[in-house]
Design a protein around this motif. Sequence first.
Motif, PDB file in Angstrom:
ATOM      1  N   ARG A 135     -10.954  73.105  27.087  1.00  0.00           N
ATOM      2  CA  ARG A 135     -10.221  72.401  26.037  1.00  0.00           C
ATOM      3  C   ARG A 135     -11.092  71.334  25.371  1.00  0.00           C
ATOM      4  O   ARG A 135     -11.092  71.174  24.149  1.00  0.00           O
ATOM      5  N   TRP A 136     -11.822  70.576  26.180  1.00  0.00           N
ATOM      6  CA  TRP A 136     -12.672  69.512  25.640  1.00  0.00           C
ATOM      7  C   TRP A 136     -14.091  69.983  25.371  1.00  0.00           C
ATOM      8  O   TRP A 136     -14.972  69.166  25.108  1.00  0.00           O
ATOM      9  N   HIS A 137     -14.302  71.299  25.423  1.00  0.00           N
ATOM     10  CA  HIS A 137     -15.617  71.885  25.115  1.00  0.00           C
ATOM     11  C   HIS A 137     -16.727  71.280  25.984  1.00  0.00           C
ATOM     12  O   HIS A 137     -17.843  71.056  25.518  1.00  0.00           O
ATOM     13  N   LEU A 138     -16.386  71.042  27.237  1.00  0.00           N
ATOM     14  CA  LEU A 138     -17.421  70.600  28.177  1.00  0.00           C
ATOM     15  C   LEU A 138     -18.351  71.760  28.517  1.00  0.00           C
ATOM     16  O   LEU A 138     -19.547  71.562  28.732  1.00  0.00           O
ATOM     17  N   VAL A 139     -17.767  72.950  28.596  1.00  0.00           N
ATOM     18  CA  VAL A 139     -18.548  74.176  28.765  1.00  0.00           C
ATOM     19  C   VAL A 139     -17.988  75.218  27.814  1.00  0.00           C
ATOM     20  O   VAL A 139     -16.845  75.109  27.350  1.00  0.00           O
ATOM     21  N   ARG A 140     -18.788  76.234  27.501  1.00  0.00           N
ATOM     22  CA  ARG A 140     -18.290  77.359  26.715  1.00  0.00           C
ATOM     23  C   ARG A 140     -18.723  78.656  27.379  1.00  0.00           C
ATOM     24  O   ARG A 140     -19.684  78.689  28.159  1.00  0.00           O
ATOM     25  N   LEU A 141     -18.007  79.721  27.084  1.00  0.00           N
ATOM     26  CA  LEU A 141     -18.312  81.033  27.640  1.00  0.00           C
ATOM     27  C   LEU A 141     -19.390  81.710  26.796  1.00  0.00           C
ATOM     28  O   LEU A 141     -19.224  81.861  25.572  1.00  0.00           O
ATOM     29  N   ALA A 142     -20.482  82.103  27.447  1.00  0.00           N
ATOM     30  CA  ALA A 142     -21.518  82.835  26.717  1.00  0.00           C
ATOM     31  C   ALA A 142     -20.984  84.163  26.207  1.00  0.00           C
ATOM     32  O   ALA A 142     -21.391  84.647  25.146  1.00  0.00           O
ATOM     33  N   PRO A 154     -23.206  74.730  29.333  1.00  0.00           N
ATOM     34  CA  PRO A 154     -22.713  73.360  29.158  1.00  0.00           C
ATOM     35  C   PRO A 154     -23.038  72.840  27.773  1.00  0.00           C
ATOM     36  O   PRO A 154     -24.046  73.215  27.169  1.00  0.00           O
ATOM     37  N   ASP A 155     -22.168  71.979  27.262  1.00  0.00           N
ATOM     38  CA  ASP A 155     -22.414  71.360  25.963  1.00  0.00           C
ATOM     39  C   ASP A 155     -23.570  70.372  26.082  1.00  0.00           C
ATOM     40  O   ASP A 155     -23.673  69.611  27.045  1.00  0.00           O
ATOM     41  N   GLU A 156     -24.438  70.388  25.097  1.00  0.00           N
ATOM     42  CA  GLU A 156     -25.620  69.518  25.119  1.00  0.00           C
ATOM     43  C   GLU A 156     -25.229  68.053  25.255  1.00  0.00           C
ATOM     44  O   GLU A 156     -25.864  67.288  25.988  1.00  0.00           O
ATOM     45  N   ARG A 157     -24.167  67.654  24.537  1.00  0.00           N
ATOM     46  CA  ARG A 157     -23.737  66.243  24.594  1.00  0.00           C
ATOM     47  C   ARG A 157     -23.331  65.851  26.008  1.00  0.00           C
ATOM     48  O   ARG A 157     -23.600  64.728  26.460  1.00  0.00           O
ATOM     49  N   VAL A 158     -22.712  66.763  26.748  1.00  0.00           N
ATOM     50  CA  VAL A 158     -22.274  66.472  28.105  1.00  0.00           C
ATOM     51  C   VAL A 158     -23.479  66.310  29.026  1.00  0.00           C
ATOM     52  O   VAL A 158     -23.519  65.411  29.877  1.00  0.00           O
ATOM     53  N   VAL A 159     -24.476  67.158  28.857  1.00  0.00           N
ATOM     54  CA  VAL A 159     -25.687  67.057  29.681  1.00  0.00           C
ATOM     55  C   VAL A 159     -26.372  65.717  29.447  1.00  0.00           C
ATOM     56  O   VAL A 159     -26.799  65.036  30.391  1.00  0.00           O
ATOM     57  N   ALA A 245      -9.432  71.018  16.524  1.00  0.00           N
ATOM     58  CA  ALA A 245     -10.764  71.013  17.141  1.00  0.00           C
ATOM     59  C   ALA A 245     -11.471  69.686  16.880  1.00  0.00           C
ATOM     60  O   ALA A 245     -12.153  69.142  17.758  1.00  0.00           O
ATOM     61  N   THR A 246     -11.308  69.147  15.673  1.00  0.00           N
ATOM     62  CA  THR A 246     -11.946  67.872  15.354  1.00  0.00           C
ATOM     63  C   THR A 246     -11.337  66.741  16.168  1.00  0.00           C
ATOM     64  O   THR A 246     -12.057  65.846  16.639  1.00  0.00           O
ATOM     65  N   VAL A 247     -10.025  66.754  16.341  1.00  0.00           N
ATOM     66  CA  VAL A 247      -9.379  65.710  17.147  1.00  0.00           C
ATOM     67  C   VAL A 247      -9.885  65.763  18.589  1.00  0.00           C
ATOM     68  O   VAL A 247     -10.171  64.730  19.208  1.00  0.00           O
ATOM     69  N   ARG A 248     -10.009  66.977  19.133  1.00  0.00           N
ATOM     70  CA  ARG A 248     -10.516  67.089  20.510  1.00  0.00           C
ATOM     71  C   ARG A 248     -11.946  66.557  20.602  1.00  0.00           C
ATOM     72  O   ARG A 248     -12.314  65.894  21.576  1.00  0.00           O
ATOM     73  N   ARG A 249     -12.732  66.819  19.580  1.00  0.00           N
ATOM     74  CA  ARG A 249     -14.109  66.325  19.579  1.00  0.00           C
ATOM     75  C   ARG A 249     -14.119  64.791  19.535  1.00  0.00           C
ATOM     76  O   ARG A 249     -14.932  64.133  20.212  1.00  0.00           O
ATOM     77  N   LEU A 250     -13.241  64.215  18.738  1.00  0.00           N
ATOM     78  CA  LEU A 250     -13.153  62.759  18.647  1.00  0.00           C
ATOM     79  C   LEU A 250     -12.767  62.141  19.990  1.00  0.00           C
ATOM     80  O   LEU A 250     -13.356  61.138  20.428  1.00  0.00           O
ATOM     81  N   VAL A 251     -11.754  62.717  20.615  1.00  0.00           N
ATOM     82  CA  VAL A 251     -11.296  62.166  21.889  1.00  0.00           C
ATOM     83  C   VAL A 251     -12.385  62.308  22.955  1.00  0.00           C
ATOM     84  O   VAL A 251     -12.627  61.392  23.745  1.00  0.00           O
TER      85      VAL A 251
END
Length: 638
Positions: A135-142, A154-159, A245-251
């Motif tokens: 939901r928070w795009h911490l990871v995505r499915l290849a 994993p999302d680059e920002r999270v790493v 999607a933008t709101v989730r990115r903001l949060v």
Amino acid sequence: MTLAPDDTDPGAAAQGSAPDPPDDDGARRDLTVAELAVVRAHLTGTDPTPAGRALAALRRGSHATAPLDEIAQGLGLSPFERATLLLACGPELVGAVGRELAERFGSPRATFGTALELLPGAHWDAVTHRGPLRRWHLVRLADPDSVVAGPLVPDERVVHHLVGLDVLDERLELASSPLEASVHLTATPARVVADVVSRRRAGPVLLRGPQPRSARALAAAACLAAGVRPRLLGADVFADAPVPATVRRLVRESVLGRVGWVLDVDDLPVATARVLGPLLTGTTGPVLLVSSNRPDGVAEALGTSVVEVPRLGPGERRDLLTDALGRARVGVAPAEVDRAAGAFDLALPDLGPVAEETARVGLWEACRRRPRADVGTLARVRTTRAGWDELVLPERQLDQLRALAATVRHRARVLDDWGLGARSGRGRGTAALFAGGSGTGKTFAAEVIAHDLDLDLVHVDLSQVVDKYLGETEKRLARLFDAAEDGGMVLLFDEADALFGKRSEVKDSHDRYANVEVGYLLQRLEAFGGLAVLTTNARSALDPAFTRRLAVVVDFPSPDRASRERMWDLSLPAALPRADVSLARLADADLTGGAIAAAALQAAYLAAADGGVVTMDHLGQAVRWELAKTGRVASPVR
């Protein structure tokens, strides 16, 4: 997720307090790697107890906050989801993790399947798109078609966050900018900030007022009081991606970057606001909204809590201006500060630049300059030079005009010091109507008053203000009124009957909207805190409701013969070479002041092309041309 602890002190915003400095990056990274060691023990089939003890000891000895703690608490990760995120990021954090995964599962990337097999506390709903990892795009499915067996990326920002780097989400960084809070707040702004910090616990808050930049500064102060960094976002952030999607990115970025988003919704379409409102209400993230007093219903469509940001009274403006001048180390006499505070209602972010500029140009001129850019192309901002001795009118009209200037000059004393302003809920300003034929001096009189008050004249360009699209005219008028009020400008509506005309019987939607437009103008004129001058050649064409709201009505008559002779004298300056010119004979021609000025200028050009000396022949020709403009003929003037 919350914007701040419940024991946050809203008063801290009044001092412009900043968020706590970030913990040492190395210590944060060490905590991440130590927790990853526990997950690796499960991966390699060794006892995780020693790694767990080492992690606990490191936590006890470190003052740093673990990045995973921030993510888990802020975005609601279970212990299993927390460990899964670490496993997915492992190859990026420690190179050996990729080899260990490949040795056991044949791939250097973790999957939901490997996490379900290896990690304790596994639960299936962590795999779904509603779970926080996806939901928070911490990871995505290849491979989106292979939920369990597909590699997790994993999302680059999270790493970056897990290794202690303070790097904003790239898309949001490009769409936003840092926002400064006011360093010092008086009682009214401090109460607004405290109200915002209190209400945000129930969801996002809309700060609304006639000075959006002041609202942004107070939103930034509320963010600082809550321990997050304020950043300003424009409504166009929703243009390139779905709103959810933008709101989730903001949060998510609020958690990772300790950011408080201040969203300017002035250009937000109502349709987008209807989608955005419920999404924001469903979060408790640090999203503050800022808007002006627009009449198009965006605030209602958002459905959020609203905090009004009022204009300040002269007393608080004086205190804030004095504080800004003190910080800039610029000495200004208290009487001069009082005068400027009574005339200019600057937005909070303008106070610092005004104080800095005062050292170069003086306080009054520095205050005049700040709001000029806010007018844009909707009007011409003019610095006038005409004085009372150049205005030729009967004494009764001159007395009215001088009294009008006095209402502006002494407004603060009468309304505030003497208390007369508390008796009425209407605006503090003055609206005047100058009525009379073309060329009788209406616009010139407005210039004289603006010069006498040492204020700019905002000459409204109706071609730029009136718009065929619904609501646009009101937005542009609101922008003009606000800028004029901020800068103490004299607002001039020439040929006002084109804009302030009578409301008509409603026969179709166009009539209905035209009447709404006039109604808005009535309300805005009444609430205006400055001097607004309306001029018209056709007084009867004005809506009667405007007349009731006018403080002064000045009738400009056609000049008599004595007045025309004086006007000719004023129109022919001493530096102009002239021969045998009879002002008395020139005054025989029935011209208005505007026509006399035009004739004098034309005669000067004729003389410049014919020997360089103005004669009665040149003036007579110019007079005949002016009379011909209105279909009249005169005998030659010699």
